[in-house]
Enzyme design. Sequence first.
Site, PDB file in Angstrom:
ATOM      1  N   LYS A  63       0.874  -1.171   0.000  1.00 53.02           N
ATOM      2  CA  LYS A  63       0.000   0.000   0.000  1.00 53.02           C
ATOM      3  C   LYS A  63       0.917   1.228   0.000  1.00 53.02           C
ATOM      4  O   LYS A  63       1.472   1.597   1.023  1.00 53.02           O
ATOM      5  CB  LYS A  63      -0.895   0.002   1.242  1.00 53.02           C
ATOM      6  N   GLU A 121      10.124   1.918  10.464  1.00 50.77           N
ATOM      7  CA  GLU A 121      11.160   2.929  10.229  1.00 50.77           C
ATOM      8  C   GLU A 121      10.460   4.271  10.296  1.00 50.77           C
ATOM      9  O   GLU A 121       9.682   4.616   9.408  1.00 50.77           O
ATOM     10  CB  GLU A 121      11.825   2.692   8.872  1.00 50.77           C
ATOM     11  N   CYS A 156      13.980  11.329   6.365  1.00 52.01           N
ATOM     12  CA  CYS A 156      13.855  11.040   7.796  1.00 52.01           C
ATOM     13  C   CYS A 156      15.199  11.085   8.509  1.00 52.01           C
ATOM     14  O   CYS A 156      15.251  11.321   9.722  1.00 52.01           O
ATOM     15  CB  CYS A 156      13.179   9.689   8.007  1.00 52.01           C
ATOM     16  N   GLU A 198      10.269  16.892  14.338  1.00 51.42           N
ATOM     17  CA  GLU A 198      10.678  16.655  12.956  1.00 51.42           C
ATOM     18  C   GLU A 198       9.905  17.591  12.029  1.00 51.42           C
ATOM     19  O   GLU A 198       8.676  17.551  11.976  1.00 51.42           O
ATOM     20  CB  GLU A 198      10.420  15.202  12.573  1.00 51.42           C
TER      21      GLU A 198
END
Length: 472
Positions: A170, A245, A279, A379
């Site tokens: 997906k 992750e 990331c 972040e």
Amino acid sequence: MNAHDGMYIDGSWRPAAGSGTIEVVNPADEQVIATVPAGDAEDVDAAVRAARAALPGWAATPPARRGEYLAALRDALAARQEEIAATVTAELGAPTGFATRVHTGLPIAVAGSYAELAASHPFEERIGTSTVLHEPVGVVGAITPWNYPLHQVVAKVAPALAAGCTVVLKPAEDTPLTARLFAECVHAAGIPAGVFNLVTGLGPVAGQALAEHPGVDLVSFTGSTAVGKQIGAIAGAAVKRVALELGGKSANVILPGADLAKAVAANVADVCRNTGQSCNALTRTLVHADQYEEAVALAAAAVAEFVPGDPTDPEVRVGPVVNAKQHARVRGYIDRGIEEGARLVAGGPAVPEGRDKGYYVAPTVFADVTPEMTIAREEIFGPVLSFLKYEDEEEAVRIANGTVYGLAAAVWAADEERAAAFARRLEAGQVEVNGGRFNILAPFGGYKESGVGRELGVHGLGEYLQTKSLQF
């Protein structure tokens, strides 16, 4: 505009269960370039059933033969590299050079590494009086993000297939076109029907249905820590394995005596790479007080070379961010940094000159940032770099490790031994030492809230294997 229909299930494209669609928007000009089906739980169920039916045959396929299929997939991707790169540029906004070199070149290499690993890995070993077997986990539900739409797919699908697992993918709703091209390459490689399946759809609908499906044995997810926690809870309730992750707030520590100009230039390039949408971006730069202002000035000069522009222009190094939501989010963080007292050195929240159309953000540098500030803790996922000051190495370690994340980090020193010693003290899954290059065979993954498990190389393969011991 291209109106795509169908999901890739059991070796062919078939109509979606519902009539909903997802619009794919080019972030450089805000125009809709395509639509894809918005899959639902019924589509997910059909894909999982196909994967389960194909599992026994694929698991029984000799590993060397699975490696041959992966080599064919690598070749199919390589044959369409330019087309895939252009698609990444169109739906993500990645500059064309970076899209060709990294967004497509890197996953092609990763697919090749698993073709070799499938043939060479010891899936059976003798330990004392026991024979230990390394067997496929089963059906994998892979949920991938938009920021590296092909690499993250390959980093999950390739090791899963090498291990003997079957997969339902997906992809992120912002970048489904790249995933569709990947499915076409799977088909061209001759991988048996049902071994790989693709369902496009929204995360809260198709993604959740995939994570919750009782026919899925492992969920591999890359994305935000918040969603990762939700998936972890779903999997935990079903005693289902997960590989996560997640987010990062990585520190770049420059020790006294290091090549300051080289370290800062590399740091700015890193944060501007993929328009900051990585990331593992090194978004917190820690510099000793004696060199702090010099480092900030170097960063201001370096970031001036990264001018946002049309990502189809080969000379452009910074494109737009992926969508309107991300555009508002990044600019909001820049505003927050100013409000909380950080010193704006370069960039800012204003739309870059001449970029009134598209989701462009000026690469931004902040100084006088403290560990408590929002921009030092959360972040941002945009081209925003924060400079923090330290007085000694103990303080540098405390600041670098003083985050809920632990995905990546970097350290620069006059000699490699000193840098490596400092790197060992950092709570991060991967640390660059004096600008060390990315290695596709080394494990990638995080400490703390940056995730569970590892990707790439033999450690990535291990996520998709379970062990059985035969006692003699």
